[in-house]
Enzyme design. Sequence first.
Site, PDB file in Angstrom:
ATOM      1  N   ASP A 255      -4.286  -5.118   5.731  1.00 18.08           N
ATOM      2  CA  ASP A 255      -4.622  -5.945   4.579  1.00 18.08           C
ATOM      3  C   ASP A 255      -3.462  -6.889   4.273  1.00 18.08           C
ATOM      4  OD1 ASP A 255      -6.014  -6.933   2.409  1.00 18.08           O
ATOM      5  OD2 ASP A 255      -5.308  -5.373   1.044  1.00 18.08           O
TER       6      ASP A 255
ATOM      7  N   MET B 257      -0.166   1.113   5.087  1.00 16.87           N
ATOM      8  CA  MET B 257      -1.020   1.320   6.249  1.00 16.87           C
ATOM      9  C   MET B 257      -2.011   0.167   6.385  1.00 16.87           C
ATOM     10  SD  MET B 257      -2.020   5.364   6.276  1.00 16.87           S
ATOM     11  CE  MET B 257      -2.731   5.377   4.633  1.00 16.87           C
TER      12      MET B 257
ATOM     13  N   SER C  37       0.858  -1.182   0.000  1.00 14.22           N
ATOM     14  CA  SER C  37       0.000   0.000   0.000  1.00 14.22           C
ATOM     15  C   SER C  37       0.897   1.236   0.000  1.00 14.22           C
ATOM     16  CB  SER C  37      -0.961  -0.028   1.197  1.00 14.22           C
ATOM     17  OG  SER C  37      -1.895   1.030   1.115  1.00 14.22           O
ATOM     18  N   THR C  38       0.811   2.080   1.022  1.00  6.90           N
ATOM     19  CA  THR C  38       1.586   3.312   1.057  1.00  6.90           C
ATOM     20  C   THR C  38       3.080   3.025   0.941  1.00  6.90           C
ATOM     21  OG1 THR C  38      -0.083   4.158   2.585  1.00  6.90           O
ATOM     22  CG2 THR C  38       1.912   5.477   2.308  1.00  6.90           C
TER      23      THR C  38
ATOM     24  N   HIS D 283      -2.562  -1.097  -3.464  1.00  5.60           N
ATOM     25  CA  HIS D 283      -3.761  -0.275  -3.251  1.00  5.60           C
ATOM     26  C   HIS D 283      -3.680   0.979  -4.112  1.00  5.60           C
ATOM     27  CE1 HIS D 283      -4.201  -2.159   1.038  1.00  5.60           C
ATOM     28  NE2 HIS D 283      -4.571  -2.991   0.073  1.00  5.60           N
TER      29      HIS D 283
END
Length: 360
Positions: free
Chosen positions: A299, A296, A175-176, A202
């Site tokens: 998941d 973050m 993600s991030t 993401h």
Amino acid sequence: MQVTGFMIKQIKVLVVDDSAFMRKVISDLLEEDPHIKVIDRARNGKEAVEKVIKLQPDVVTLDVEMPQMDGLAALREIMRLKPTPVIMVSSLTRQGAETTIKALALGAIDFVTKPSGTISLDMKTVAQELREKVIAAASVAVEKLTGVAVLPMIEVKKAPITRKGQVELVAIAASTGGPRAIQRILEKIETTSIAPIVIVQHMPKGFTKSFAERLNEVSKLEVVEGYDNLPLKPGMAVVAPGGSHLIVEYNKMRQLVCRLSDMPPLHSVKPAADLLFLSVADTVGGASLGVVLTGMGRDGAEGAKAIRQKGGYVIAESSETCVIYGMPKAAVESGGVDEVLPLDVIPGRLEEMAVIRQKQ
């Protein structure tokens, strides 16, 4: 966020946009959170660079498309002169997506899309996302913005591999900070004789195609955006398309294929790594290799545990190199990880474990 006594230090933000209206809207939306303080605004990239040096904000929100010096040029100068966490504010256009992917490769932490073009009257629909990403960006160590952290004093002791047999599929979650981390991994893989790789990053619809194209340019692997019934083959990496969940299954000919699902978001994201990992665990089982990278939230944690319980192997990125040590930490805490490694060690480990061995 830093706590000193009973005082919470506010996050100082510089808002950059060529539209006076958008500067006002973004500033107001950010300051709805008492932990965020907009200390100034800039109308172009040149002014942004000057104010970053002078004011030293904790985070910058940076418009992609601006006159004089656009967001990409401004980002390069910020990272050269005063590395600062940057959230790009992008339009949902093909050009905007391509520029945003380049920005992430240059060190931007994350991005938020303007819902309806350059002047978006409905920015409130992404206000919570914007605030959350600004708060997350403020916690990022500056040295992680201009390159992956170098760990010269750390001797990485890789665990002995206990699993047996050929790895048939590699699944990656991020993600991030993920776009740079994934690019780092794929560009360092030197062989195309490696099991297929499926990736959940993401990212919204409209951006994953540009992301896959970018990865394809820098990697020896064939990198594509996933689609329904796409056959998986060695030397291929597939990016889950934004707005759809990606899972894997065997077709009637016992060939691994991608399938797209329109199930609701999971963990507020779509695609979700947990759905991919759970399908990998059910379909490939002990012949699977999972990787959980920076991001973050949690998941991937449930799916990583499922892969491991089926006899697969799971690697998590270490906190030393993660932009955000959220997803890997959750996976470790869930008991779903065999090994924790710095980012630059992971490509070699994938080659060691997932290179296709020729049958004798």
